[in-house]
Design a protein around this motif. Sequence first.
Motif, PDB file in Angstrom:
ATOM      1  N   PRO A  18       0.744  -1.344  -0.187  1.00 26.69           N
ATOM      2  CA  PRO A  18      -0.338  -0.307   0.413  1.00 26.69           C
ATOM      3  C   PRO A  18       0.738   1.647   0.277  1.00 26.69           C
ATOM      4  N   ALA A  19       0.254   2.206  -0.583  1.00 30.89           N
ATOM      5  CA  ALA A  19       0.484   3.581  -1.036  1.00 30.89           C
ATOM      6  C   ALA A  19       1.107   4.249   0.867  1.00 30.89           C
ATOM      7  N   PHE A  20       1.768   5.217   1.166  1.00 29.21           N
ATOM      8  CA  PHE A  20       1.306   5.715   2.239  1.00 29.21           C
ATOM      9  C   PHE A  20       0.046   6.938   2.342  1.00 29.21           C
ATOM     10  N   PRO A  21      -1.183   6.460   3.700  1.00 27.76           N
ATOM     11  CA  PRO A  21      -2.267   7.350   3.378  1.00 27.76           C
ATOM     12  C   PRO A  21      -2.380   8.017   4.072  1.00 27.76           C
ATOM     13  N   ALA A  22      -1.384   9.298   4.549  1.00 31.67           N
ATOM     14  CA  ALA A  22      -1.160  10.274   4.969  1.00 31.67           C
ATOM     15  C   ALA A  22      -0.535  11.762   4.305  1.00 31.67           C
ATOM     16  N   VAL A  23      -0.718  12.513   4.845  1.00 31.83           N
ATOM     17  CA  VAL A  23      -0.057  13.766   5.028  1.00 31.83           C
ATOM     18  C   VAL A  23       0.848  14.000   5.492  1.00 31.83           C
TER      19      VAL A  23
END
Length: 270
Positions: free
Chosen positions: A68-73
Amino acid sequence: MIQLKSDREIRLMRRAGLAVWKAHDIAGSMVKPGVTTREIDAAIADYFKSRGGTPLFLDYPNHDEGLPAFPAVTCMSKNEAVVHGMPDDIPLKEGDILSLDTGVRIGGWCGDAAYTYKVGEVSAAVQRLLDCTEAVLDLAFDLLHTKTRWSQVASTMERYVKDHGFTSVENFVGHGIGRKMHEDPQVPNFVSRSLRGRGDFAIEPGLVIAVEPMVNMGTKQVKLLPDHWTQVTADGKPSAHFEHTIAITKEGPKRLTEAPAEDEMDLLED
């Protein structure tokens, strides 16, 4: 290949750098016991959106294909987490430390900075870790005024950390930055085999780099958690992380992610 920036391009990068500074200003006002890192991440996401900025971390691809890609800012790394921690709903508690790393692209140019926040009062040992890590970043900035090669800066940084009884993380390094968050060159905070050879680079006007020492209380070794992102110390001891985007200009080095001068306040709004 290192892409040197013009004075005009560095001025444009300052806008992104100031937005990152403001994001940290927002975080600093929120960090306290009982607040969650997801709440802080949401506030920074809202701010970047209000500036028309593109968060650099959100949906950043995983190093390993298919994960999974990074999910946050923001990266929110607590206590023994070194880097790439993910925001969650666990309230911060007294004595925690929180390494917050974030970046944004505004007008096609990027800014990136990290700061390790205290949650209330921390132990004397943890305070020494924070002081050392922030000081070694300041040391690097000072050395950029006089040194001609990055290896000269990195060797002094490594020695400073060692002399204070801590270890420099070697799995992750700083980087060039410009239109992309990660550009050449790699910017280690220690002297690697690569830096002794072709990896070394000149400190010259137009160079823009993100310098980001990560310092551990115990071993320099890290391990990846099952979430496929969070890196923690192998011995479970605390880690600290500080970072500035720094430009080398004809007048000397400038931190692009530091607080605004009085004549720069308009750049926080345009």
